[in-house]
Design a protein around this motif. Structure first.
Motif, PDB file in Angstrom:
ATOM      1  N   LEU A  19    -135.676  -4.824-102.946  1.00  0.00           N
ATOM      2  CA  LEU A  19    -135.765  -4.154-102.219  1.00  0.00           C
ATOM      3  C   LEU A  19    -133.691  -5.009-101.826  1.00  0.00           C
ATOM      4  CD1 LEU A  19    -137.512  -6.018 -98.570  1.00  0.00           C
ATOM      5  CD2 LEU A  19    -137.843  -3.242-100.035  1.00  0.00           C
ATOM      6  N   PRO A  20    -132.941  -5.891-102.315  1.00  0.00           N
ATOM      7  CA  PRO A  20    -132.359  -5.780-102.914  1.00  0.00           C
ATOM      8  C   PRO A  20    -131.810  -5.010-103.759  1.00  0.00           C
ATOM      9  CG  PRO A  20    -132.927  -8.068-102.965  1.00  0.00           C
ATOM     10  CD  PRO A  20    -133.808  -7.690-102.730  1.00  0.00           C
ATOM     11  N   THR A  21    -132.400  -4.584-104.896  1.00  0.00           N
ATOM     12  CA  THR A  21    -132.071  -4.189-106.113  1.00  0.00           C
ATOM     13  C   THR A  21    -131.902  -2.525-105.295  1.00  0.00           C
ATOM     14  OG1 THR A  21    -132.593  -4.903-107.841  1.00  0.00           O
ATOM     15  CG2 THR A  21    -132.237  -2.533-108.943  1.00  0.00           C
ATOM     16  N   ALA A  22    -132.808  -1.364-104.911  1.00  0.00           N
ATOM     17  CA  ALA A  22    -133.535  -0.167-104.425  1.00  0.00           C
ATOM     18  C   ALA A  22    -131.400  -0.502-103.319  1.00  0.00           C
ATOM     19  CB  ALA A  22    -134.104  -0.426-103.693  1.00  0.00           C
ATOM     20  N   VAL A  23    -131.243  -1.711-102.130  1.00  0.00           N
ATOM     21  CA  VAL A  23    -129.923  -1.360-101.555  1.00  0.00           C
ATOM     22  C   VAL A  23    -129.023  -1.434-102.409  1.00  0.00           C
ATOM     23  CG1 VAL A  23    -128.614  -2.482 -99.913  1.00  0.00           C
ATOM     24  CG2 VAL A  23    -130.815  -2.319 -99.660  1.00  0.00           C
ATOM     25  N   ALA A  24    -128.558  -2.031-102.978  1.00  0.00           N
ATOM     26  CA  ALA A  24    -127.839  -1.911-104.500  1.00  0.00           C
ATOM     27  C   ALA A  24    -127.095  -0.366-104.861  1.00  0.00           C
ATOM     28  CB  ALA A  24    -127.547  -2.978-105.679  1.00  0.00           C
ATOM     29  N   GLY A  25    -128.926   0.405-105.629  1.00  0.00           N
ATOM     30  CA  GLY A  25    -129.022   1.559-106.009  1.00  0.00           C
ATOM     31  C   GLY A  25    -128.309   2.569-104.917  1.00  0.00           C
ATOM     32  N   TYR A  26    -128.123   2.014-103.651  1.00  0.00           N
ATOM     33  CA  TYR A  26    -127.895   2.929-102.469  1.00  0.00           C
ATOM     34  C   TYR A  26    -126.703   3.310-102.997  1.00  0.00           C
ATOM     35  CZ  TYR A  26    -127.445   4.246 -97.353  1.00  0.00           C
ATOM     36  OH  TYR A  26    -126.949   5.025 -96.376  1.00  0.00           O
ATOM     37  N   LEU A  27    -126.286   1.817-102.307  1.00  0.00           N
ATOM     38  CA  LEU A  27    -124.394   1.723-102.314  1.00  0.00           C
ATOM     39  C   LEU A  27    -123.775   2.636-103.782  1.00  0.00           C
ATOM     40  CD1 LEU A  27    -124.340  -1.838-100.638  1.00  0.00           C
ATOM     41  CD2 LEU A  27    -124.311  -0.147 -99.346  1.00  0.00           C
ATOM     42  N   LEU A  28    -124.121   2.531-104.210  1.00  0.00           N
ATOM     43  CA  LEU A  28    -123.227   2.787-105.815  1.00  0.00           C
ATOM     44  C   LEU A  28    -123.719   4.323-105.864  1.00  0.00           C
ATOM     45  CD1 LEU A  28    -122.189   2.310-108.326  1.00  0.00           C
ATOM     46  CD2 LEU A  28    -124.587   2.409-109.493  1.00  0.00           C
ATOM     47  N   ALA A  29    -124.734   5.062-105.138  1.00  0.00           N
ATOM     48  CA  ALA A  29    -125.239   5.784-105.139  1.00  0.00           C
ATOM     49  C   ALA A  29    -124.477   6.456-104.242  1.00  0.00           C
ATOM     50  CB  ALA A  29    -126.154   6.826-104.960  1.00  0.00           C
ATOM     51  N   LEU A  30    -123.988   6.521-103.102  1.00  0.00           N
ATOM     52  CA  LEU A  30    -123.659   6.744-101.904  1.00  0.00           C
ATOM     53  C   LEU A  30    -121.991   7.020-102.452  1.00  0.00           C
ATOM     54  CD1 LEU A  30    -123.541   7.735 -98.587  1.00  0.00           C
ATOM     55  CD2 LEU A  30    -122.841   5.393 -98.195  1.00  0.00           C
ATOM     56  N   TYR A  31    -121.419   5.739-102.595  1.00  0.00           N
ATOM     57  CA  TYR A  31    -120.059   5.677-103.192  1.00  0.00           C
ATOM     58  C   TYR A  31    -119.314   6.560-104.238  1.00  0.00           C
ATOM     59  CZ  TYR A  31    -119.263   3.865 -99.324  1.00  0.00           C
ATOM     60  OH  TYR A  31    -119.025   2.531 -97.980  1.00  0.00           O
ATOM     61  N   LEU A  32    -120.344   6.642-105.369  1.00  0.00           N
ATOM     62  CA  LEU A  32    -120.012   7.623-106.716  1.00  0.00           C
ATOM     63  C   LEU A  32    -120.204   9.151-106.337  1.00  0.00           C
ATOM     64  CD1 LEU A  32    -122.729   6.312-108.988  1.00  0.00           C
ATOM     65  CD2 LEU A  32    -119.803   6.186-109.124  1.00  0.00           C
ATOM     66  N   VAL A  33    -121.227   9.619-104.928  1.00  0.00           N
ATOM     67  CA  VAL A  33    -120.736  11.381-104.519  1.00  0.00           C
ATOM     68  C   VAL A  33    -119.975  10.678-103.429  1.00  0.00           C
ATOM     69  CG1 VAL A  33    -122.365  12.387-102.729  1.00  0.00           C
ATOM     70  CG2 VAL A  33    -123.875  11.263-104.961  1.00  0.00           C
ATOM     71  N   THR A  34    -119.264  10.046-103.136  1.00  0.00           N
ATOM     72  CA  THR A  34    -118.448  10.233-101.945  1.00  0.00           C
ATOM     73  C   THR A  34    -117.326  10.315-102.399  1.00  0.00           C
ATOM     74  OG1 THR A  34    -118.495   8.410-100.850  1.00  0.00           O
ATOM     75  CG2 THR A  34    -120.138  10.186 -99.379  1.00  0.00           C
ATOM     76  N   GLY A  35    -117.030   8.818-102.677  1.00  0.00           N
ATOM     77  CA  GLY A  35    -115.736   8.458-103.501  1.00  0.00           C
ATOM     78  C   GLY A  35    -115.040   7.192-102.239  1.00  0.00           C
ATOM     79  N   VAL A  36    -114.061   7.404-102.206  1.00  0.00           N
ATOM     80  CA  VAL A  36    -113.653   5.552-101.812  1.00  0.00           C
ATOM     81  C   VAL A  36    -112.288   6.604-100.623  1.00  0.00           C
ATOM     82  CG1 VAL A  36    -113.793   4.503-102.976  1.00  0.00           C
ATOM     83  CG2 VAL A  36    -112.179   5.211-103.272  1.00  0.00           C
ATOM     84  N   THR A  37    -112.709   7.986-100.604  1.00  0.00           N
ATOM     85  CA  THR A  37    -111.629   7.915 -99.005  1.00  0.00           C
ATOM     86  C   THR A  37    -112.009   8.015 -98.130  1.00  0.00           C
ATOM     87  OG1 THR A  37    -111.085  10.804-100.860  1.00  0.00           O
ATOM     88  CG2 THR A  37    -110.650  10.184 -98.300  1.00  0.00           C
ATOM     89  N   HIS A  38    -112.493   8.031 -96.951  1.00  0.00           N
ATOM     90  CA  HIS A  38    -113.586   7.533 -96.322  1.00  0.00           C
ATOM     91  C   HIS A  38    -113.369   6.155 -96.166  1.00  0.00           C
ATOM     92  CE1 HIS A  38    -114.594  11.661 -96.207  1.00  0.00           C
ATOM     93  NE2 HIS A  38    -115.538  11.755 -96.635  1.00  0.00           N
ATOM     94  N   ALA A  39    -113.765   5.613 -96.751  1.00  0.00           N
ATOM     95  CA  ALA A  39    -113.780   4.150 -97.243  1.00  0.00           C
ATOM     96  C   ALA A  39    -111.851   3.573 -96.718  1.00  0.00           C
ATOM     97  CB  ALA A  39    -114.183   3.320 -98.254  1.00  0.00           C
TER      98      ALA A  39
END
Length: 249
Positions: A55-75
């Motif tokens: 589970l921790p690895t899957a979540v890390a992958g989710y976070l990585l994929a999310l910000y690879l797609v969206t970038g950091v503009t909103h953050a």
């Protein structure tokens, strides 16, 4: 709509969709395009949750994929709003803080807590099993983008910039297509997950309206940074709302 969606993906993600002036203008006039972009972002970010990993690895992958797609503009928008929230003085002083390229304690705290809450929400989502996890992650992203659409249609623009170019360009009536486009995220849900998906879909717009109220009172209107903050906080709220309802009901 296709042109508006292309504009939305160019504005909201790092995907190479080739946004141009026509796409930008169509996007500004079509709040539902936010939601379509949410399906794209949510679907791509949720893919790691299908992998047979801890589970921790899957979540890390989710976070990585999310910000690879969206970038950091909103953050970055959330961090800027955190700094503005920590500042004292009138709206003009807070807007000066928004324009400061540095990140202060308020911004670091806001962004750090949001990322921690996002990771914990992702862990809760992943624990529900791959099928439910993907649907909740998708609903959370659609919810966050529906919140941005609501803020763009109902908010009053702040100082000139990308935010003011989007906010106020469409009327509240334009939110009817937003609801219609977002609703399928809760349709044909796996057994027992319907209430959780509905809770996730409602959380993003609720948070966005709160962010809009704060921005209007403290910044003099909804800015691009406020839109970014609404996106980041709406996603977090949607994930947790979905997990809570899934767990308790």
């Amino acid at each position: 709509m296709l042109t508006a969606v292309r504009g939305a993906l160019a504005f909201l993600t790092r995907l190479p969709v080739g946004g141009d002036e026509a796409a930008w203008d169509a996007f500004r006039a079509t709040p539902a395009a936010f939601v379509v972009a949410g399906y794209v972002v949510g679907g791509l970010a949720a893919l790691p949750l299908l992998a047979p990993t801890p589970l921790p690895t899957a979540v890390a992958g989710y976070l990585l994929a999310l910000y690879l797609v969206t970038g950091v503009t909103h953050a970055d928008g959330l961090a800027d709003c955190g700094d503005a929230a920590a500042a004292h003085g009138p709206a003009t002083d807070r807007r000066e803080v928004l324009e400061d390229p540095g990140t202060g304690v308020g911004g670091a705290l806001a962004l750090g807590l949001a990322l921690l809450a996002l990771a914990l929400g992702g862990l809760g989502v992943a624990g529900a099993g791959p099928r439910i996890a993907v649907r909740l992650a998708l609903a959370a992203e659609v919810s966050a983008k529906a919140g941005m659409a609501a803020l763009a249609a109902l908010g009053d623009p702040g100082h000139e910039g990308l935010g003011s170019a989007v906010v106020g360009e469409a009327s509240g009536v334009a939110l009817l297509p937003v609801v219609a486009v977002a609703a399928p995220a809760a349709v044909a849900a796996p057994a027992g997950s319907g209430p959780a998906l509905v809770a996730a879909l409602l959380a993003g717009p609720a948070v966005a309206l709160l962010v809009g109220r704060w921005a209007t009172a403290r910044l003099g209107g909804v800015t691009g940074d406020a839109l970014g903050a609404a996106n980041e906080l709406g996603r977090v709220a949607a994930l947790h709302a979905g997990v809570v309802v899934w767990t308790l009901w």
